[in-house]
Enzyme design. Structure first.
Site, PDB file in Angstrom:
ATOM      1  N   ASP A   1       0.860  -1.181   0.000  1.00 22.10           N
ATOM      2  CA  ASP A   1       0.000   0.000   0.000  1.00 22.10           C
ATOM      3  C   ASP A   1       0.900   1.236   0.000  1.00 22.10           C
ATOM      4  O   ASP A   1       1.377   1.669   1.049  1.00 22.10           O
ATOM      5  CB  ASP A   1      -0.923  -0.004   1.226  1.00 22.10           C
ATOM      6  CG  ASP A   1      -1.781   1.247   1.306  1.00 22.10           C
ATOM      7  OD1 ASP A   1      -1.956   1.914   0.271  1.00 22.10           O
ATOM      8  OD2 ASP A   1      -2.261   1.566   2.420  1.00 22.10           O
ATOM      9  N   GLU A   2       1.157   1.765  -1.192  1.00 20.46           N
ATOM     10  CA  GLU A   2       2.054   2.909  -1.362  1.00 20.46           C
ATOM     11  C   GLU A   2       3.374   2.690  -0.611  1.00 20.46           C
ATOM     12  O   GLU A   2       3.782   3.507   0.213  1.00 20.46           O
ATOM     13  CB  GLU A   2       1.373   4.189  -0.904  1.00 20.46           C
ATOM     14  CG  GLU A   2       0.089   4.495  -1.663  1.00 20.46           C
ATOM     15  CD  GLU A   2      -0.492   5.863  -1.332  1.00 20.46           C
ATOM     16  OE1 GLU A   2      -0.140   6.419  -0.273  1.00 20.46           O
ATOM     17  OE2 GLU A   2      -1.292   6.365  -2.139  1.00 20.46           O
TER      18      GLU A   2
END
Length: 484
Positions: free
Chosen positions: A124-125
């Site tokens: 996630d990012e």
């Protein structure tokens, strides 16, 4: 074949390609986050998605309750892998095979009976600058091992591996798209990632946040961010920019071109506008932004660097408010939802299906209509300290400057903090004590735009416990596989 015939065929092919790209209508999906003390039950969320004709959803993990609820929904799903699992997935092909089996194979179906999983989001990012590079070295290896596991499961031609990247992955110091580039500290890793994505025909998934760009850049006006026609435009290398979205998108296009991948497909993995917790974070402004964005996408005009070729997929951030999200960036982080935490629409949005007036979640189970407020008949000398203690655990983000509850009186602020804590703790009587300062009432203390919420009736503690247990079981299995 005659040269002229070849030329005619080439021209027809080019025209066909042009018509095809200019006729694409962007699909607007949503991010479904669950960082909430009392999340809306997954079956209710899926009902909400279906009733609003939302056809794509992006998850941040592989929560079994969410996946089970999505089974048979015909909604296309992106399943997420948390950053905390990247290290083990990078180190062990066995760990990747286990993850794919436990979180994909058992749910996957390309028919109406199972879950229509189309992407696996590795991390996630993970390149977010605030993480200090702690995940950088594991991302590509984890993606490769997941891809290998998909091949072994005969799913490589049905599910694509992507890596969601934060908006600070690429930059332009001058603010001009023509000077866009990937951050120097991750440039080598990005080349490796792009090579992997290109090999498997996967898109580059990037977050774009016009709201944050506006807050951080004094040269960007609100009108330019909100797609206002009257906003002052920006010129760059004979290209004219009329909005912040195109500016950021083309900065990424240049970054990809500089890295050697000028034609790579771009999916906007996160984009949205918060509705509380900061100046200009309101439902009315969010509505203006979302209308400007969807109108721009549906016009199919593309951007100056990719004319008539807009992104084919964007995912709105977010579906629902999440009261447990980190507020290090700002109090607005808990208010990105198009819907409130309990599934009530804040403003109309066109998700591309011709349905602009959103349908609220139905038959939501709330706790009793009770609130915890300040008892004005007591000694109030310790009231502020008690409110601060409550806010250290509960969500008081709407009370800060720019928030919907910022203009409350002093007693109102205390009551808001007390009630937030009380609802988060399932309205337990002892959670409205505060040294005798709390008072339980059946009279709704909400005022004007400030809503004193009532919590949801959910088995959240049980659900969180099960999800937490499943998560640690997966980590344990991955750790064991490293030793084999």
């Amino acid at each position: 074949m005659a040269p002229n015939l070849r030329l005619i065929q080439a021209l027809l092919l080019a025209i066909s390609s042009l018509c095809s790209s200019s006729g694409v209508v962007a699909v607007v999906g949503v991010n479904w986050g669950t960082t909430a003390s009392h999340p809306l039950p997954p079956p209710k969320v899926v009902e909400l998605l279906k009733s609003n004709n939302i056809t794509k959803v992006k998850l941040f993990d592989a929560d079994p309750n969410a996946l089970q609820s999505l089974s048979g929904s015909n909604i296309y799903v992106t399943v997420g892998i948390p950053n905390s699992m990247l290290r083990s997935l990078n180190s062990s092909k066995k760990a990747a095979e286990t993850w794919v089996h436990d979180n994909l194979t058992r749910y996957f179906s390309d028919s109406r009976t199972g879950v229509r999983i189309e992407y696996i989001a590795v991390g996630d990012e993970p390149f977010l600058q605030d993480y200090g590079g702690q995940f950088d070295q594991f991302v590509v290896g984890a993606a490769i091992n997941i891809q290998t596991a998909l091949t072994a499961a005969n799913l490589a031609n049905k599910v694509r591996v992507v890596v969601p990247c934060s908006s600070d992955t690429f930059a332009s110091e001058s603010g001009l798209p023509s000077k866009g580039h990937f951050r120097p500290d991750i440039n080598k890793t990005m080349i490796e990632l792009l090579t992997f994505l290109n090999k498997h025909r996967s898109p580059f998934v990037a977050s774009i946040s016009p709201f944050l760009t506006y807050r951080q850049n004094k040269n960007i006006t609100l009108g330019f961010t909100l797609f206002k026609e009257s906003a002052h435009s920006l010129n760059d290398s004979h290209k004219t920019y009329h909005n912040s979205f195109d500016l950021t998108f083309d900065t990424l296009v240049t970054s990809l071109s500089t890295a050697g991948f000028p034609e790579m497909e771009i999916v906007v993995g996160q984009i949205g506008w918060p509705t509380d917790g900061a100046a200009n974070a309101t439902s009315s402004i969010a509505e203006i932004f979302m209308k400007g964005l969807t109108d721009h996408l549906h016009a199919k005009s593309g951007t100056p660097l990719r004319p008539r070729n807009p992104p084919t997929e964007i995912y709105v951030f977010s579906l629902l408010d999440e009261d447990q999200r980190s507020i290090v960036t700002g109090n607005f982080e808990r208010h990105w939802g198009v819907f409130t935490f309990d599934g009530q629409a804040k403003y109309p949005v066109d998700f591309g299906q011709g349905l602009k007036t959103l349908v609220n979640a139905q038959n939501v189970d709330y706790l009793a209509s009770k609130w915890c407020v300040l008892n004005n008949n007591m000694d109030l000398s310790n009231a502020s300290a008690s409110a601060l203690d409550a806010c250290s655990v509960a969500d008081c983000s709407a009370m800060f400057p720019g928030g919907s509850c910022f203009n409350l009186t002093w007693p109102g602020n205390i009551s808001y903090a007390f009630n937030s804590y009380y609802q988060q703790h399932d309205q337990r009587t002892d959670s409205c004590n505060f040294g005798g300062l709390g008072l339980i009432t059946k009279v709704d203390p909400s005022m004007e735009n400030c809503r004193f919420s009532v919590g949801l009736q959910t088995s959240v503690s049980c659900t969180l416990h099960v999800s937490f247990l499943v998560y640690w079981i997966l980590l344990l299995r991955a750790a064991i596989s490293l030793c084999l």
